[in-house]
Design an enzyme around this catalytic site. Structure first.
Site, PDB file in Angstrom:
ATOM      1  N   ALA A  54      83.784  47.044  94.799  1.00  0.00           N
ATOM      2  CA  ALA A  54      83.671  45.836  93.969  1.00  0.00           C
ATOM      3  C   ALA A  54      83.505  44.530  94.771  1.00  0.00           C
ATOM      4  O   ALA A  54      82.559  43.770  94.535  1.00  0.00           O
ATOM      5  CB  ALA A  54      84.868  45.767  93.020  1.00  0.00           C
ATOM      6  N   GLN A 203      82.903  59.331  98.251  1.00  0.00           N
ATOM      7  CA  GLN A 203      83.252  58.127  99.019  1.00  0.00           C
ATOM      8  C   GLN A 203      84.495  58.349  99.867  1.00  0.00           C
ATOM      9  O   GLN A 203      84.632  57.764 100.946  1.00  0.00           O
ATOM     10  CB  GLN A 203      83.479  56.941  98.066  1.00  0.00           C
ATOM     11  N   ASP A 244      88.010  48.158  90.247  1.00  0.00           N
ATOM     12  CA  ASP A 244      86.708  47.533  89.973  1.00  0.00           C
ATOM     13  C   ASP A 244      86.806  46.444  88.923  1.00  0.00           C
ATOM     14  O   ASP A 244      85.984  45.528  88.886  1.00  0.00           O
ATOM     15  CB  ASP A 244      85.695  48.590  89.534  1.00  0.00           C
TER      16      ASP A 244
HETATM   17  O1  MRU Z   1      81.045  53.511  92.935  1.00  0.00           O
HETATM   18  P1  MRU Z   1      81.743  52.756  94.022  1.00  0.00           P
HETATM   19  O2  MRU Z   1      81.732  53.458  95.337  1.00  0.00           O
HETATM   20  O3  MRU Z   1      81.225  51.325  94.119  1.00  0.00           O
HETATM   21  O4  MRU Z   1      83.255  52.656  93.542  1.00  0.00           O
HETATM   22  C1  MRU Z   1      84.153  51.927  94.327  1.00  0.00           C
HETATM   23  C2  MRU Z   1      85.557  52.006  93.859  1.00  0.00           C
HETATM   24  O5  MRU Z   1      85.862  52.566  92.844  1.00  0.00           O
HETATM   25  C3  MRU Z   1      86.572  51.266  94.674  1.00  0.00           C
HETATM   26  O6  MRU Z   1      87.814  51.886  94.590  1.00  0.00           O
HETATM   27  C4  MRU Z   1      86.712  49.833  94.126  1.00  0.00           C
HETATM   28  O7  MRU Z   1      85.463  49.208  94.041  1.00  0.00           O
HETATM   29  C5  MRU Z   1      87.616  48.997  94.954  1.00  0.00           C
HETATM   30  S1  MRU Z   1      86.883  48.560  96.486  1.00  0.00           S
HETATM   31  C6  MRU Z   1      87.920  47.515  97.320  1.00  0.00           C
END
Ligand code: MRU
Length: 361
Positions: A54, A203, A244
């Site tokens: 995010a 991830q 997010d």
């Molecule tokens: O789909 P993504 O990889 O963008 O999802 C990211 C997440 O869910 C993270 O946990 C969230 O953005 C927090 S990042 C500090």
């Protein structure tokens, strides 16, 4: 610590500069940087998760605005710049729907232009680069403050489970959830991290383990479905994830699978912590049920990373995020302090009156 390649950085002037970022889809196999020189490049990088997380999406979008204005001739009128700005913001806002940092950052860029109606187009373009740099710097500072506030929640010798990636790759700084772990480790606490692999885009497996290794933090990779058993075995003392979007009542939207982890933590009497900057709160939403959940392509599940793993044409459901009700969240670590317990009153007390409350898609 080995030298760390920044997740993203601006190179050059407003007029002819560009955004350089790590292409996270290539990790952990290769560390490659790509340059985004058009708004289409930036949109594609966000959409295909070359840059993700995010806060990092928010910073990227701010620089995307600067890139998007470069199509204008040098002697353009201010009115034409303003209308192109609107077009670029609308375009970038359509890249991903869930992380509110994207809309928060675009709104800041719009407001910056509105607050400087007297500047000519060239000066405004330069001013917008200054604002994008400011968003990046503030994000870095927020990560450090989150680390400082959160470190006290983790004790020496603990096992800590995390889901997805909320580290340096997801922000302009040291991360949110991982910043807490880095700060606790820097204070001399020995921790062992368990990283959920985080289906379907991995991830946790590809990015979180890579980052923790770089920083010499002991980490063990597990499949998402193992989290309950690993808790049952007594290996986990705390869970910490990023977010997010967080609604006014403290409901937390994060990577799909987070809700299941929170329920498992509750069943095992393990604290479930969330770490997020104020730019991730959306006080315009009464509760988590209003948060738009991104739906992604079926192929991420049926043909992930180039291998067919399901029958052709099978029906697939692929929500990228879920919402954990506030009642399962033990505390939210922000750059302003720790919200504990988590409810509408404590969220408002920490975030109001400076949190954004603009309507976003
Ligand atoms: O789909 P993504 O990889 O963008 O999802 C990211 C997440 O869910 C993270 O946990 C969230 O953005 C927090 S990042 C500090």
């Amino acid at each position: 610590m080995p030298e760390v390649t920044p997740t993203l950085r601006w190179i050059g002037t407003a007029r002819d500069g560009y955004l350089r970022m790590i292409d996270q889809t290539r990790l952990p196999v290769e560390l490659i940087e790509i340059d985004c020189r058009t708004v289409e490049d930036v949109w594609e990088a966000i959409k295909s998760l070359r840059v993700r997380g995010a806060p990092a999406i928010g910073v990227t979008a701010a620089y995307g605005v600067v890139v998007g204005l470069q199509t204008l001739p040098g002697d353009v009128d201010r009115a034409d710049l303003d209308s192109r700005l609107e077009e670029v913001c609308t375009d970038l806002a359509s890249s991903r729907p869930t992380a509110v940092n994207l809309f928060w950052s675009l709104e800041r860029m719009r407001q910056t232009a509105m607050n400087a109606a007297d500047l000519n187009a060239t000066m405004m373009h330069e001013r917008l680069l200054v604002e994008a740099r400011r968003i990046e710097t503030e994000d870095r500072e927020m990560c450090s403050a989150i680390g400082r506030h959160g470190a006290e929640l983790l004790n020496d010798g603990q096992g800590v489970l995390t889901h997805c990636n909320a580290g340096a790759l997801a922000t302009a700084g040291d991360g949110t959830a991982l910043s807490v772990i880095f700060a606790a480790a820097a204070q001399g606490r020995s921790l062992h991290v368990y990283a959920d692999e985080t289906r379907p885009l991995l991830q946790g497996a590809r990015l979180t383990t890579w980052e923790l290794r770089q920083r010499n933090i002991p980490v063990t990779l597990i499949c998402d479905s193992m989290a309950g058993w690993v808790m049952q075995e007594g290996k986990i003392d705390a869970v910490i994830t990023g977010a997010d979007r967080i609604a006014a009542d403290g409901d937390v939207c994060n990577k799909i699978g987070t809700y299941s982890v929170a329920l498992l933590a509750k069943a095992h009497n393990i604290p479930f912590y969330v770490a997020a900057p104020s730019s991730t709160f959306d006080l315009s939403l009464d509760s988590g049920t209003e948060i738009p959940i991104e739906q992604r392509a079926a192929e991420e599940i049926t043909e992930g990373f180039g291998r067919t793993t399901a029958p052709t044409g099978i029906e697939v459901y692929n929500p990228a995020f879920d919402v954990t009700p506030a009642k399962y969240v033990s505390a939210i670590v922000t750059e302003r302090g720790v919200i504990q317990p988590v409810n509408r009153e404590t969220v408002t007390a920490m975030l109001a009156p400076t949190a954004k409350s603009q309507a976003v898609p």
